[in-house]
Design a protein around this motif. Sequence first.
Motif, PDB file in Angstrom:
ATOM      1  N   PHE B  12      -0.592 -30.991  17.986  1.00  0.00           N
ATOM      2  CA  PHE B  12       0.848 -31.008  18.279  1.00  0.00           C
ATOM      3  C   PHE B  12       1.502 -32.088  17.435  1.00  0.00           C
ATOM      4  O   PHE B  12       0.821 -32.954  16.866  1.00  0.00           O
ATOM      5  N   SER B  13       2.823 -32.010  17.355  1.00  0.00           N
ATOM      6  CA  SER B  13       3.590 -33.021  16.624  1.00  0.00           C
ATOM      7  C   SER B  13       4.318 -33.908  17.622  1.00  0.00           C
ATOM      8  O   SER B  13       5.153 -33.424  18.397  1.00  0.00           O
ATOM      9  N   GLN B  14       3.999 -35.203  17.591  1.00  0.00           N
ATOM     10  CA  GLN B  14       4.702 -36.133  18.492  1.00  0.00           C
ATOM     11  C   GLN B  14       6.202 -36.126  18.193  1.00  0.00           C
ATOM     12  O   GLN B  14       7.027 -36.176  19.110  1.00  0.00           O
ATOM     13  N   ASP B  15       6.546 -36.086  16.911  1.00  0.00           N
ATOM     14  CA  ASP B  15       7.967 -36.097  16.527  1.00  0.00           C
ATOM     15  C   ASP B  15       8.709 -34.911  17.133  1.00  0.00           C
ATOM     16  O   ASP B  15       9.815 -35.059  17.671  1.00  0.00           O
ATOM     17  N   GLU B  16       8.091 -33.725  17.050  1.00  0.00           N
ATOM     18  CA  GLU B  16       8.753 -32.531  17.605  1.00  0.00           C
ATOM     19  C   GLU B  16       8.935 -32.653  19.109  1.00  0.00           C
ATOM     20  O   GLU B  16       9.975 -32.271  19.655  1.00  0.00           O
ATOM     21  N   GLU B  17       7.917 -33.186  19.776  1.00  0.00           N
ATOM     22  CA  GLU B  17       8.008 -33.313  21.241  1.00  0.00           C
ATOM     23  C   GLU B  17       9.099 -34.312  21.627  1.00  0.00           C
ATOM     24  O   GLU B  17       9.876 -34.075  22.557  1.00  0.00           O
ATOM     25  N   ILE B  18       9.162 -35.422  20.895  1.00  0.00           N
ATOM     26  CA  ILE B  18      10.170 -36.436  21.220  1.00  0.00           C
ATOM     27  C   ILE B  18      11.577 -35.906  20.926  1.00  0.00           C
ATOM     28  O   ILE B  18      12.515 -36.115  21.711  1.00  0.00           O
ATOM     29  N   LYS B  19      11.712 -35.185  19.810  1.00  0.00           N
ATOM     30  CA  LYS B  19      13.030 -34.596  19.490  1.00  0.00           C
ATOM     31  C   LYS B  19      13.453 -33.610  20.578  1.00  0.00           C
ATOM     32  O   LYS B  19      14.621 -33.575  20.975  1.00  0.00           O
ATOM     33  N   ALA B  20      12.507 -32.803  21.055  1.00  0.00           N
ATOM     34  CA  ALA B  20      12.823 -31.828  22.102  1.00  0.00           C
ATOM     35  C   ALA B  20      13.242 -32.553  23.381  1.00  0.00           C
ATOM     36  O   ALA B  20      14.163 -32.124  24.087  1.00  0.00           O
ATOM     37  N   LEU B  21      12.565 -33.652  23.671  1.00  0.00           N
ATOM     38  CA  LEU B  21      12.904 -34.432  24.874  1.00  0.00           C
ATOM     39  C   LEU B  21      14.309 -35.025  24.733  1.00  0.00           C
ATOM     40  O   LEU B  21      15.132 -34.923  25.654  1.00  0.00           O
ATOM     41  N   GLN B  22      14.563 -35.618  23.566  1.00  0.00           N
ATOM     42  CA  GLN B  22      15.883 -36.235  23.330  1.00  0.00           C
ATOM     43  C   GLN B  22      17.003 -35.214  23.400  1.00  0.00           C
ATOM     44  O   GLN B  22      18.105 -35.525  23.865  1.00  0.00           O
ATOM     45  N   ALA B  23      16.717 -33.998  22.944  1.00  0.00           N
ATOM     46  CA  ALA B  23      17.752 -32.957  22.899  1.00  0.00           C
ATOM     47  C   ALA B  23      18.173 -32.511  24.297  1.00  0.00           C
ATOM     48  O   ALA B  23      19.203 -31.879  24.465  1.00  0.00           O
ATOM     49  N   SER B  24      17.344 -32.847  25.296  1.00  0.00           N
ATOM     50  CA  SER B  24      17.637 -32.353  26.655  1.00  0.00           C
ATOM     51  C   SER B  24      18.763 -33.130  27.326  1.00  0.00           C
ATOM     52  O   SER B  24      19.374 -32.622  28.269  1.00  0.00           O
ATOM     53  N   SER B  25      19.052 -34.368  26.876  1.00  0.00           N
ATOM     54  CA  SER B  25      20.122 -35.141  27.518  1.00  0.00           C
ATOM     55  C   SER B  25      20.566 -36.310  26.632  1.00  0.00           C
ATOM     56  O   SER B  25      19.721 -37.015  26.084  1.00  0.00           O
ATOM     57  N   LYS B  26      21.879 -36.506  26.554  1.00  0.00           N
ATOM     58  CA  LYS B  26      22.396 -37.660  25.806  1.00  0.00           C
ATOM     59  C   LYS B  26      22.537 -38.895  26.695  1.00  0.00           C
ATOM     60  O   LYS B  26      22.981 -39.947  26.237  1.00  0.00           O
ATOM     61  N   ARG B  27      22.150 -38.756  27.954  1.00  0.00           N
ATOM     62  CA  ARG B  27      22.163 -39.913  28.866  1.00  0.00           C
ATOM     63  C   ARG B  27      20.865 -40.709  28.772  1.00  0.00           C
ATOM     64  O   ARG B  27      20.700 -41.740  29.405  1.00  0.00           O
ATOM     65  N   MET B  28      19.918 -40.191  27.963  1.00  0.00           N
ATOM     66  CA  MET B  28      18.593 -40.801  27.905  1.00  0.00           C
ATOM     67  C   MET B  28      18.660 -42.132  27.161  1.00  0.00           C
ATOM     68  O   MET B  28      19.008 -42.177  25.985  1.00  0.00           O
ATOM     69  N   GLY B  29      18.285 -43.212  27.871  1.00  0.00           N
ATOM     70  CA  GLY B  29      18.318 -44.525  27.231  1.00  0.00           C
ATOM     71  C   GLY B  29      16.933 -45.040  26.894  1.00  0.00           C
ATOM     72  O   GLY B  29      16.781 -46.017  26.160  1.00  0.00           O
ATOM     73  N   GLY B 100      11.423 -39.302  29.669  1.00  0.00           N
ATOM     74  CA  GLY B 100      12.748 -39.776  29.271  1.00  0.00           C
ATOM     75  C   GLY B 100      13.595 -40.084  30.494  1.00  0.00           C
ATOM     76  O   GLY B 100      13.688 -39.264  31.411  1.00  0.00           O
ATOM     77  N   ALA B 101      14.203 -41.277  30.494  1.00  0.00           N
ATOM     78  CA  ALA B 101      15.012 -41.699  31.644  1.00  0.00           C
ATOM     79  C   ALA B 101      16.246 -42.444  31.139  1.00  0.00           C
ATOM     80  O   ALA B 101      16.357 -42.746  29.947  1.00  0.00           O
ATOM     81  N   GLU B 102      17.147 -42.767  32.063  1.00  0.00           N
ATOM     82  CA  GLU B 102      18.330 -43.538  31.652  1.00  0.00           C
ATOM     83  C   GLU B 102      17.922 -44.933  31.195  1.00  0.00           C
ATOM     84  O   GLU B 102      18.520 -45.500  30.291  1.00  0.00           O
ATOM     85  N   HIS B 103      16.877 -45.481  31.855  1.00  0.00           N
ATOM     86  CA  HIS B 103      16.464 -46.853  31.532  1.00  0.00           C
ATOM     87  C   HIS B 103      14.951 -46.925  31.310  1.00  0.00           C
ATOM     88  O   HIS B 103      14.193 -46.085  31.785  1.00  0.00           O
ATOM     89  N   ARG B 104      14.502 -47.976  30.626  1.00  0.00           N
ATOM     90  CA  ARG B 104      13.116 -48.051  30.161  1.00  0.00           C
ATOM     91  C   ARG B 104      12.091 -48.142  31.289  1.00  0.00           C
ATOM     92  O   ARG B 104      10.982 -47.597  31.162  1.00  0.00           O
ATOM     93  N   VAL B 105      12.404 -48.842  32.374  1.00  0.00           N
ATOM     94  CA  VAL B 105      11.385 -49.077  33.406  1.00  0.00           C
ATOM     95  C   VAL B 105      10.899 -47.754  33.993  1.00  0.00           C
ATOM     96  O   VAL B 105       9.699 -47.518  34.128  1.00  0.00           O
ATOM     97  N   ALA B 106      11.842 -46.887  34.328  1.00  0.00           N
ATOM     98  CA  ALA B 106      11.454 -45.593  34.909  1.00  0.00           C
ATOM     99  C   ALA B 106      10.622 -44.792  33.914  1.00  0.00           C
ATOM    100  O   ALA B 106       9.616 -44.165  34.284  1.00  0.00           O
ATOM    101  N   ALA B 107      11.012 -44.811  32.652  1.00  0.00           N
ATOM    102  CA  ALA B 107      10.280 -44.037  31.638  1.00  0.00           C
ATOM    103  C   ALA B 107       8.853 -44.569  31.485  1.00  0.00           C
ATOM    104  O   ALA B 107       7.888 -43.793  31.468  1.00  0.00           O
ATOM    105  N   LEU B 108       8.715 -45.892  31.409  1.00  0.00           N
ATOM    106  CA  LEU B 108       7.384 -46.489  31.231  1.00  0.00           C
ATOM    107  C   LEU B 108       6.487 -46.238  32.445  1.00  0.00           C
ATOM    108  O   LEU B 108       5.325 -45.857  32.313  1.00  0.00           O
ATOM    109  N   GLU B 109       7.045 -46.440  33.626  1.00  0.00           N
ATOM    110  CA  GLU B 109       6.240 -46.257  34.843  1.00  0.00           C
ATOM    111  C   GLU B 109       5.846 -44.792  35.021  1.00  0.00           C
ATOM    112  O   GLU B 109       4.725 -44.487  35.432  1.00  0.00           O
TER     113      GLU B 109
END
Lengths: 79, 141
Positions: B12-29, B100-109
């Motif tokens: 798989f391509s990490q870049d493609e997966e991250i782009k797909a995740l980012q495309a799902s919401s512009k609220r993602m911080g 992907g979350a609004e803030h880093r803590v939720a995303a990391l956890e």
Amino acid sequence: MIRVLFFGPIAAATGEREVPVAHVPGMTLGNLKESLAARYPDAMHLATMMAVNGEHVRDLSLLLADNSEVAFMAKFSGG
Amino acid sequence: MKPSVRIQQEDFSQDEEIKALQASSKRMGGIATFLGCARDFSEGREVSEITFDAYGSMALSELNRLRSDAIAKYALLDARIVHRIGTVKGGENIVFIAAGAEHRVAALEACRWMIDELKQRVPIWKKEITPQGESWVTPHP
């Protein structure tokens, strides 16, 4: 008929991936496990996880319906 | 776009997966990712390759449930999980998880929680092929 499925280390130990077992009214998951343990003594001790129709199950007293799909599984090692 | 949860033989391509995740919401911080790779050395032995077996239908349904649980538990905006099966050579990718979350803590956890839960809940088994022979892996924490 019950469809019994084996994967990974248990499939390797039994030499089978799928085994049909005749369904008996009142048959429990525990009954099935015991009969398979007698048939595959070197494999079934690995079966620490079970699934019925694709859902995790722990209750050995669960009654099995005819045409169920039952998987006896070794501890997972994905990831 | 590829499904958010997949089990596949190919890399798989990490870049493609991250782009797909980012495309799902512009609220993602914040986006956190985990990449699991095949080691070429384990338990004091060289490992030439790893093969994965899976209870395919259940593994896919458990991965989908895991993603939904993570989204609900950590209020994620989106998450993606890709796991390879079949043969994977030393150094190659095995599993990719992105949260992907609004803030880093939720995303990391959430990312940490998903890989830990995957190992407990998802019916996939790993076999290491070494010059001395092959053996199914006993899970460790």
